[in-house]
Design a protein around this motif. Structure first.
Motif, PDB file in Angstrom:
ATOM      1  N   TRP A 166       0.460 -28.988  28.249  1.00  0.00           N
ATOM      2  CA  TRP A 166      -0.205 -27.682  28.438  1.00  0.00           C
ATOM      3  C   TRP A 166      -0.524 -27.045  27.080  1.00  0.00           C
ATOM      4  CZ3 TRP A 166       3.001 -22.720  29.357  1.00  0.00           C
ATOM      5  CH2 TRP A 166       2.163 -21.640  29.599  1.00  0.00           C
ATOM      6  N   GLU A 201      -3.240 -28.971  25.254  1.00  0.00           N
ATOM      7  CA  GLU A 201      -4.564 -28.802  25.858  1.00  0.00           C
ATOM      8  C   GLU A 201      -5.162 -27.445  25.512  1.00  0.00           C
ATOM      9  OE1 GLU A 201      -6.687 -30.738  27.718  1.00  0.00           O
ATOM     10  OE2 GLU A 201      -5.403 -32.339  26.993  1.00  0.00           O
ATOM     11  N   ILE A 202      -4.339 -26.418  25.511  1.00  0.00           N
ATOM     12  CA  ILE A 202      -4.855 -25.073  25.181  1.00  0.00           C
ATOM     13  C   ILE A 202      -5.277 -25.052  23.711  1.00  0.00           C
ATOM     14  CG2 ILE A 202      -4.275 -22.615  25.012  1.00  0.00           C
ATOM     15  CD1 ILE A 202      -4.481 -23.588  27.922  1.00  0.00           C
ATOM     16  N   GLN A 218      -8.618 -26.800  23.072  1.00  0.00           N
ATOM     17  CA  GLN A 218      -9.828 -26.284  23.727  1.00  0.00           C
ATOM     18  C   GLN A 218     -10.928 -25.914  22.735  1.00  0.00           C
ATOM     19  OE1 GLN A 218      -8.579 -23.105  26.291  1.00  0.00           O
ATOM     20  NE2 GLN A 218      -7.951 -24.506  27.903  1.00  0.00           N
ATOM     21  N   ARG A 242      -6.126 -17.292  23.880  1.00  0.00           N
ATOM     22  CA  ARG A 242      -5.410 -18.494  24.322  1.00  0.00           C
ATOM     23  C   ARG A 242      -3.896 -18.306  24.170  1.00  0.00           C
ATOM     24  NH1 ARG A 242      -7.815 -23.421  21.028  1.00  0.00           N
ATOM     25  NH2 ARG A 242      -7.604 -21.975  19.302  1.00  0.00           N
ATOM     26  N   ILE A 251      -5.348 -21.022  32.588  1.00  0.00           N
ATOM     27  CA  ILE A 251      -5.367 -22.420  33.049  1.00  0.00           C
ATOM     28  C   ILE A 251      -6.504 -22.587  34.062  1.00  0.00           C
ATOM     29  CG2 ILE A 251      -4.102 -24.289  34.182  1.00  0.00           C
ATOM     30  CD1 ILE A 251      -1.569 -23.277  33.064  1.00  0.00           C
ATOM     31  N   SER A 282      -9.846 -27.822  34.798  1.00  0.00           N
ATOM     32  CA  SER A 282      -9.764 -28.998  33.933  1.00  0.00           C
ATOM     33  C   SER A 282      -8.413 -29.068  33.218  1.00  0.00           C
ATOM     34  CB  SER A 282     -10.902 -28.980  32.903  1.00  0.00           C
ATOM     35  OG  SER A 282     -10.831 -30.138  32.113  1.00  0.00           O
ATOM     36  N   THR A 283      -7.942 -27.918  32.717  1.00  0.00           N
ATOM     37  CA  THR A 283      -6.637 -27.916  32.036  1.00  0.00           C
ATOM     38  C   THR A 283      -5.535 -28.292  33.019  1.00  0.00           C
ATOM     39  OG1 THR A 283      -7.439 -26.211  30.548  1.00  0.00           O
ATOM     40  CG2 THR A 283      -5.053 -26.499  30.660  1.00  0.00           C
ATOM     41  N   ALA A 313      -5.628 -31.920  33.521  1.00  0.00           N
ATOM     42  CA  ALA A 313      -5.086 -32.646  32.364  1.00  0.00           C
ATOM     43  C   ALA A 313      -3.556 -32.626  32.386  1.00  0.00           C
ATOM     44  CB  ALA A 313      -5.607 -32.024  31.069  1.00  0.00           C
ATOM     45  N   ILE A 314      -2.971 -31.469  32.700  1.00  0.00           N
ATOM     46  CA  ILE A 314      -1.500 -31.366  32.740  1.00  0.00           C
ATOM     47  C   ILE A 314      -0.942 -32.336  33.789  1.00  0.00           C
ATOM     48  CG2 ILE A 314       0.440 -29.844  33.311  1.00  0.00           C
ATOM     49  CD1 ILE A 314      -1.363 -27.493  32.274  1.00  0.00           C
ATOM     50  N   ILE A 372     -10.454 -34.490  35.218  1.00  0.00           N
ATOM     51  CA  ILE A 372     -10.583 -33.416  34.228  1.00  0.00           C
ATOM     52  C   ILE A 372     -12.051 -33.367  33.801  1.00  0.00           C
ATOM     53  CG2 ILE A 372      -8.255 -33.845  33.375  1.00  0.00           C
ATOM     54  CD1 ILE A 372      -9.768 -34.533  30.666  1.00  0.00           C
ATOM     55  N   ASP A 391     -13.305 -31.733  30.433  1.00  0.00           N
ATOM     56  CA  ASP A 391     -13.441 -30.967  29.183  1.00  0.00           C
ATOM     57  C   ASP A 391     -14.758 -31.365  28.509  1.00  0.00           C
ATOM     58  OD1 ASP A 391     -13.063 -33.408  27.987  1.00  0.00           O
ATOM     59  OD2 ASP A 391     -11.198 -32.886  26.967  1.00  0.00           O
TER      60      ASP A 391
END
Ligand code: SF4
Length: 361
Positions: free
Chosen positions: A40, A43-44, A47, A91, A123, A126-127, A130-131, A142, A144
């Motif tokens: 998580w 991914e953030i 971004q 974020r 979130i 897509s995020t 991904a998680i 996903i 992105d």
């Protein structure tokens, strides 16, 4: 969601997995000791930021907040401090807020359910995908930026992906391509392909496992996809920022409101215009300015607008009568900087000021 036969219709997953086994990245910090929390955070961070930059920030962030509950329990200032320089601070604020919600209402662990995940601030679908796919191997697609580019080209999907009609097309393709087995590796593979082979400019089609099966390559329209956002004029704003300097060299910082640009970060006081500085000093610090000197303007690009910053160095005549310490104001010592979150352009202005003082000596 479609079944395995249909998902393999284009043979994309087997080709990408084979390519990834040989060429994929496997040594990134968030690929070790994989947990939903670590995925998580990565991914953030990823971004809006390049992998090479994120690596150092991710390691420091994990040292500061090794578990989700550590992040939830931390002061906002500490979180923003760890984020300083990465930009797009919403974020970090959303990470912090979501960690608090997970601690208080979800038993302290990120939920393994897509609907619950997307209910958390910051979130998106897509995020969440991904998680769940990267950390738990759940079959979740996903979408992105890298994946959109790869899919747009393989299937020659035209139209701006930001429109809901085109977005739905992308999700349909993403879902159909996601395999039932090795989902984590497939997700990593399609992201890696977009980052290293199917790049925005100069894609390496001759090294791509999809070469021959790719519609955009066949049609000669690789450079046109994905379709760019329709152009519109970028709005411009202006701000006068005061570098208020006490005789001992410390600089006045003001805590910004918790929303909007640089929300919750410490910044330089924003003043209506240069002519208003004497009044500002009289009203806020109760002493006169010994000198007021405009510096070169700085242009900072945000996602939706440009900000033209006019920095002005204001040397105060003597120590302020109203010291203004507390939650809202901070006299910042460049030589012993406080551990607070400061927006990158403000931090640069302060550093440049410190260097100019040093040069004067
Ligand atoms: S063949 Fe070229 S355009 Fe198509 S997916 Fe591969 S790199 Fe991208």
């Amino acid at each position: 969601m479609s079944g395995p036969g249909e998902s393999d219709r284009f043979g994309i997953a087997p080709a990408l997995l084979q390519w990834w086994d040989v060429n994929g990245r496997k040594d990134l910090p968030w690929q070790q000791d994989v947990t939903p929390y670590r995925v998580w955070v990565s991914e953030i961070m990823l971004q809006q930021t390049q992998v090479a930059t994120v690596v150092g920030y991710f390691d420091r962030f994990m040292q500061a907040f090794p578990r989700l509950v550590d992040l939830a329990d931390a002061e906002t200032d500490h979180v923003l401090h760890q984020w300083s320089g990465l930009g797009y601070y919403a974020r970090a604020r959303n990470l912090h807020r979501s960690a608090g919600i997970v601690r208080d209402t979800m038993g302290g662990e990120l939920p393994a359910d897509i609907d619950q995940l997307v209910s958390l601030p910051g979130i998106g679908r897509s995020t969440a995908g991904a998680i769940l796919s990267l950390a738990l191997n759940q079959r979740q697609p996903i979408l992105d930026g890298n994946v959109k580019r790869v899919l747009a080209r393989i299937f020659a999907i035209e139209g701006w992906p930001g429109s809901s009609r085109v977005a739905k097309l992308f999700w349909d393709h993403a879902e159909r391509c996601t395999p039932d087995q090795r989902v984590a590796h497939y997700t990593q593979a399609i992201m890696d392909l977009g980052a290293s082979v199917c790049t925005r400019s100069k894609p390496q089609c001759c090294q791509c496992p999809m070469s021959g099966a790719c519609a955009a390559e066949r049609l000669g329209i690789v450079g046109d996809l994905p379709t760019r956002r329709p152009r519109r004029e970028r709005p411009k704003r202006a701000a006068v920022l005061g570098l208020m300097v006490r005789p001992d060299g410390t600089i006045l910082l003001e805590k910004r409101a918790g929303f909007g640009i640089w929300g919750g970060l410490w910044g330089l006081p924003e003043i209506d215009c240069i002519d208003a500085i004497p009044d500002w000093c009289a009203h806020h610090v109760g002493v006169a300015a010994k000198s007021i000197q405009s510096q070169a303007t700085v242009l900072h690009r945000f996602t939706h607008f440009d900000l033209e910053i006019q920095p002005v160095t204001v040397r105060l005549d003597k120590d302020p009568e109203r010291m203004m310490d507390g939650d809202q104001w901070l006299w910042y010592n460049i030589r012993q900087p406080a551990r607070v979150g400061i927006a990158a352009p403000v931090s640069r202005l302060i550093t440049e000021f410190g260097e100019s003082v040093w040069d004067e000596k």
